[in-house]
Design an enzyme around this catalytic site. Sequence first.
Site, PDB file in Angstrom:
ATOM      1  N   GLU A   1      -8.691  -7.228   8.976  1.00 50.31           N
ATOM      2  CA  GLU A   1      -7.806  -6.158   9.458  1.00 50.31           C
ATOM      3  C   GLU A   1      -8.111  -5.896  10.925  1.00 50.31           C
ATOM      4  O   GLU A   1      -9.274  -5.763  11.316  1.00 50.31           O
ATOM      5  CB  GLU A   1      -7.999  -4.876   8.652  1.00 50.31           C
ATOM      6  CG  GLU A   1      -7.185  -3.701   9.179  1.00 50.31           C
ATOM      7  CD  GLU A   1      -7.391  -2.427   8.378  1.00 50.31           C
ATOM      8  OE1 GLU A   1      -7.243  -1.326   8.963  1.00 50.31           O
ATOM      9  OE2 GLU A   1      -7.718  -2.514   7.169  1.00 50.31           O
TER      10      GLU A   1
ATOM     11  N   TRP B   1       0.857  -1.192   0.000  1.00 51.23           N
ATOM     12  CA  TRP B   1       0.000   0.000   0.000  1.00 51.23           C
ATOM     13  C   TRP B   1       0.887   1.233   0.000  1.00 51.23           C
ATOM     14  O   TRP B   1       1.936   1.260   0.664  1.00 51.23           O
ATOM     15  CB  TRP B   1      -0.891  -0.025   1.242  1.00 51.23           C
ATOM     16  CG  TRP B   1      -1.937   1.048   1.310  1.00 51.23           C
ATOM     17  CD1 TRP B   1      -2.639   1.588   0.284  1.00 51.23           C
ATOM     18  CD2 TRP B   1      -2.396   1.709   2.493  1.00 51.23           C
ATOM     19  NE1 TRP B   1      -3.522   2.538   0.742  1.00 51.23           N
ATOM     20  CE2 TRP B   1      -3.390   2.629   2.102  1.00 51.23           C
ATOM     21  CE3 TRP B   1      -2.073   1.602   3.837  1.00 51.23           C
ATOM     22  CZ2 TRP B   1      -4.049   3.453   3.005  1.00 51.23           C
ATOM     23  CZ3 TRP B   1      -2.738   2.415   4.748  1.00 51.23           C
ATOM     24  CH2 TRP B   1      -3.713   3.321   4.336  1.00 51.23           C
TER      25      TRP B   1
ATOM     26  N   GLU C   1      -5.277   3.218  16.630  1.00 50.33           N
ATOM     27  CA  GLU C   1      -5.188   4.292  15.645  1.00 50.33           C
ATOM     28  C   GLU C   1      -5.418   5.590  16.412  1.00 50.33           C
ATOM     29  O   GLU C   1      -6.549   5.904  16.776  1.00 50.33           O
ATOM     30  CB  GLU C   1      -6.237   4.137  14.539  1.00 50.33           C
ATOM     31  CG  GLU C   1      -5.917   3.043  13.550  1.00 50.33           C
ATOM     32  CD  GLU C   1      -6.887   3.026  12.373  1.00 50.33           C
ATOM     33  OE1 GLU C   1      -6.432   2.824  11.255  1.00 50.33           O
ATOM     34  OE2 GLU C   1      -8.100   3.224  12.602  1.00 50.33           O
TER      35      GLU C   1
END
Length: 744
Positions: free
Chosen positions: A276, A191, A281
């Site tokens: 995932e 990515w 985060e």
Amino acid sequence: MKKVKFLAYATACMFTAFFSLYSSNSLAITPKKNWADSYSSNGKCYCASTFDHGIGDYKVATPQGQKSVREVCAKIGPGPGKGSNPVYNTVQCGHEPGHDDAITIDGKKVKDEKVCPGRVDKGESGCSLIGPKWDLSVYSSDSDIVSQPAPTNPPFAAPAGYKWQRVDALSDNFNGNTLDSTKWYDYHPGWSGRLPSQFKKGNSFVKDGFLYLRSTSRIDSMSEVSKPYEDVWVDAAAVSSKTKMAQPGWYYETSMRASNTAMSSSFWFRMGKFSEIDVIEHIGHATKGDVDKTKSYLYEANTHIYGTQSGASKANSYKMATRGRDEFHRYGLWWKDANNLWFYHNGKKVFEIKPNTAFTENLHMIFDTETLASQWVGLPTIESLKDNSRNAMLVDWVRTWKLVEGNNEVPQQGQIPGKIEAESFYNQSGIKTEATTDHGKGKNIGYIEDGDSAIYKVNIETSGTYQFKFRVASKTAGGNIVLNSNNSRLTSINVANTGGWQSWKTVTAEAVLAAGLQDINITFSGGKGYLLNLNWFEAELIDNSDGSAFKTHAIPGIIQAEDYDNGGEGIGYRDNSTGNHGGNYRKDDVDIGIASDIGGGYMVGWIAENEWLQYTIGNIASGYYDIHMRVAADGSSGKSLSLELNNKPLGSINFNGTGGWQNWQTAVLENVYIDDQSNQQLRLYVDSSLFNINWIEFRPANEFGEDQCNTTAQCRNIFGSGATDCLNSRSDESICMCGTSQCK
């Protein structure tokens, strides 16, 4: 012995001397000596402020990030005293900050600390006499920039017959100045990053025993980009494991500090075919509106499903006591099995997520920074991206353990009711033992700092309410003792200065315990430095009517209906009939059956009017929520139940029969505000019958109505080439489409 690492900072001048004296034709100002907020002695500046006008809450820059004036003054200490020393109008001996309030002179408002910041003991002539700045070297060895050493085991015992074994391929201390290329890629192999950022090789590196993931700017002015949310102008960072071996059953933990920017600092797992797991985060410093006031304290985790499987994403969060950017925090994941993910903060379990499909595949471990959710948290500033003291996420270490067969049973350290010596722990973090002069001699635990803990394997003889006694001593301002059982918080008590490290006093608190063998985890919190000593603790049963939590729940999150509180009739529930008609899961009078809903599991059924269920909520993130309830009922007649949190009505959920006892639908109560007080009791009161309940979910209001994309290109950057469109582009309900379905 603790592993101590010091961060190197490029420390610029903390403040710029900021003042201007009035000329002869300006207003005159005659300062008074009692205006003094600081004084100097032997070339150093000390605070002497009452922190009026709100000055104590002003944030200032230190080598460890933003601190309040009150915190800085406490850290520097009071010094020798004003005496005949020079005194100044501002808290930093003539340097900023000064408060913004004004005084009236000749009918005009004048900000006296800006007009006359200097020596107020010299009258008007002293206004320009500036003293030394604060000596911030006091922060150079503080624990805020020292990460705790990596633990030797996860924060909980292995199941009977097993022991924990470290997985070296997914563990690293990041010592030295070179990233181990046998374990890690210094980029993301699958990515390029999230617009308007893109991963850049070289922005991830090891230096002085830390893994740095730095975010930088390609531009000097926003005028250089025409589409700030779509054009690439931020260089981000990523590190990925070379092995794809993270799997269910293993425990993962890292110690990291977030960057001080509007970038995410993330620890996660992906690069399989469909799953995932975002362990953390964290947005270091949001720039949009007041978002930073709450976002910077949130530990946020997510699960996503894509590719070969389908299912809704799930999230959960926990409000931390300190911001992610201000100090190192430990974030852990026990991938307990394919359907259960348990999340830990600083060694304490804080919430769970049950993904909407079984997470069975092996994944890569990833650390990265991203311009995540920029529409809601704001873009990073160019200034922050060019400041090397702010723009890096730091990782001290990462650990992974797997379960292997072996004898890892922990011997029992005590019995409750009874007395337990503090030094008899089976696991601890940060503390030491020493000889005590208290009655009975022996040892106490000491050198206790904020975040330290001790764990004891204890058998609770009888469920009920206990009075705990803690034998404590402190020479400082003391701190808090927080009592936890099997990772559920029970109670806390403040310990004040007792007059010395061996001046012993007994403090008490009450807590409800369930019967059985369990981990009693005592954690300590407070200010900087050493907090207190603990010699022993004991517990006496004072009420055995129970009422403890069967499971401690969190908001936001899902509560399974069958996980109501202990205590029986009138305490954990009210049921109109005797016996469990479904015969499943629990042995009391609540009727529990098998749900044929998506995900299966249990349900509470045969629910009749005037019955109720109670649930203990251990952690709440304040905000507005939509309350979703999964229900089923025969026929089509109206049904109703109402909800209360600590006796405060939240509202009613009304729905019609669904046409069958296993025809499941979701009823919703929208936009309910809930505050962040922990350890509250949620009650569901049945106003009309009959129906079944599978689960209750507290979901942040408008969670799925937020702006996901602005362009198709942005969707492809997020979801790959399968993304075909950004539906409702540039609205607050835009979503990425993959063909005729929403991208997952």
